[in-house]
Design a protein around this motif. Structure first.
Motif, PDB file in Angstrom:
ATOM      1  N   VAL A 161       0.827  -1.203   0.000  1.00 33.06           N
ATOM      2  CA  VAL A 161       0.000   0.000   0.000  1.00 33.06           C
ATOM      3  C   VAL A 161       0.864   1.257   0.000  1.00 33.06           C
ATOM      4  N   VAL A 162       1.869   1.293   0.860  1.00 37.57           N
ATOM      5  CA  VAL A 162       2.736   2.468   0.962  1.00 37.57           C
ATOM      6  C   VAL A 162       3.436   2.745  -0.368  1.00 37.57           C
ATOM      7  N   GLU A 216       8.468   9.017  -4.566  1.00 38.62           N
ATOM      8  CA  GLU A 216       9.075   8.456  -3.365  1.00 38.62           C
ATOM      9  C   GLU A 216       9.906   9.517  -2.632  1.00 38.62           C
ATOM     10  N   GLU A 217       9.904   9.455  -1.317  1.00 34.14           N
ATOM     11  CA  GLU A 217      10.693  10.384  -0.510  1.00 34.14           C
ATOM     12  C   GLU A 217      12.083   9.798  -0.278  1.00 34.14           C
ATOM     13  N   ILE A 218      13.097  10.592  -0.593  1.00 32.50           N
ATOM     14  CA  ILE A 218      14.481  10.141  -0.486  1.00 32.50           C
ATOM     15  C   ILE A 218      15.167  10.828   0.687  1.00 32.50           C
ATOM     16  N   GLU A 223      10.261   4.889   6.640  1.00 32.97           N
ATOM     17  CA  GLU A 223       9.534   5.143   7.885  1.00 32.97           C
ATOM     18  C   GLU A 223       8.605   6.344   7.741  1.00 32.97           C
ATOM     19  N   HIS A 224       9.119   7.437   7.167  1.00 31.47           N
ATOM     20  CA  HIS A 224       8.296   8.634   7.012  1.00 31.47           C
ATOM     21  C   HIS A 224       7.174   8.406   6.007  1.00 31.47           C
ATOM     22  N   MET A 225       7.465   7.670   4.943  1.00 38.99           N
ATOM     23  CA  MET A 225       6.441   7.363   3.954  1.00 38.99           C
ATOM     24  C   MET A 225       5.316   6.546   4.580  1.00 38.99           C
ATOM     25  N   ALA A 274       1.471   7.702   4.985  1.00 39.90           N
ATOM     26  CA  ALA A 274       0.426   6.854   4.408  1.00 39.90           C
ATOM     27  C   ALA A 274      -0.658   6.569   5.444  1.00 39.90           C
ATOM     28  N   LEU A 275      -0.248   6.232   6.651  1.00 40.79           N
ATOM     29  CA  LEU A 275      -1.204   5.967   7.728  1.00 40.79           C
ATOM     30  C   LEU A 275      -2.034   7.205   8.036  1.00 40.79           C
ATOM     31  N   GLN A 276      -1.400   8.377   7.997  1.00 36.13           N
ATOM     32  CA  GLN A 276      -2.104   9.627   8.283  1.00 36.13           C
ATOM     33  C   GLN A 276      -3.184   9.904   7.234  1.00 36.13           C
TER      34      GLN A 276
END
Length: 256
Positions: free
Chosen positions: A101-102, A110-112, A122-124, A128-130
């Motif tokens: 899903v993420v 994508e966040e690099i 981790e931040h992604m 995603a959860l938020q």
């Protein structure tokens, strides 16, 4: 506040589109307001998909005017539409079954991590959860592959991906097609939540039961032309079907 006192997030006037000898759209007008769900209905070949793709920047119109948030715009491609805040979820959803899903939510953006130069997983995942929580989407394991999700959950992920980019208008192409009763209810509730968050929502659907349940206004296209605009609360299924088929020649009651 009535629609007459507000500025539409999307306003189309006299949109025309031709493909060779086929006049796909002939002078179509359309408005979608913030916090409103508009259903776009019509038979096959009515011009619904062409109109959606015109709004999404895929098909440049041959004539007419498009305004977004009150400003005239000319879209040169889908990226222009995306930058304005127009998000489109097509019927095929364009999800990657083998990714989780993420990964699907951040596909192509994508966040690099600037230090390690690897993806900031981790931040992604937290973001995603938020987003899923904001939409009240229940997916217990966001690291589950898309292939393991139900149809309703897959549709929810596609919508969540669309609104992650600060969307102001969300367009959904047959969002409940081929879904069961419970999954359809989940998607309709998601559409209502988008409305409650102040987004404009434009939904293409052949399912009039869904249309009457979730929409504020119904726009009917027939043979590439505007055949009627109904306030959902003041319309009947027979009226709408009559405009779709051309059997009803009476003027529909327009939404105020």
């Amino acid at each position: 506040m009535s629609t007459a006192q507000r500025t539409p997030i999307l306003e189309l006037r006299g949109i025309r589109k031709r493909f060779g000898a086929v006049q796909a759209l002939s002078g179509v007008d359309l408005e979608v307001f913030p916090g409103e769900v508009v259903a776009l209905v019509g038979d096959n070949g009515a011009g619904k998909s062409t109109l959606i793709k015109t709004i999404a920047g895929i098909f440049p119109p041959d004539g007419g005017e498009m305004r977004f948030a009150g400003q005239p715009v000319a879209l040169r491609g889908p990226k222009d539409a995306s930058r304005l805040g127009i998000a489109t979820v097509y019927q095929d959803l364009a999800l990657c079954d083998n990714l989780d899903v993420v990964a699907n939510l951040f596909l192509g953006r994508e966040e690099i991590d600037p230090v390690s130069r690897t993806m900031n997983e981790e931040h992604m995942e937290q973001r995603a959860l938020q987003v899923l929580r904001t939409l009240n989407v229940n997916i217990p394991v966001v690291r589950a592959p898309i292939a393991a999700l139900s149809g309703g959950q897959r549709q929810s992920v596609a919508v969540a991906r669309a609104v992650m980019g600060e969307a102001k208008l969300v367009m959904l192409d047959e969002p409940t097609a081929a879904l069961g009763v419970a999954q359809t209810r989940q998607v309709l509730e998601l559409i209502t939540r988008l409305k409650q968050q102040g987004l404009g929502v434009l939904v293409i659907s052949h399912n009039l039961a869904d249309v009457f349940q979730v929409s504020d206004r119904i726009v009917v296209l027939r043979l590439g032309q505007l055949a009627g605009v109904f306030a959902t609360s003041a319309a009947s299924r027979e009226q709408v079907v009559g405009r779709i088929t051309g059997a009803d020649v009476a003027e529909p009651r327009r939404a105020g």
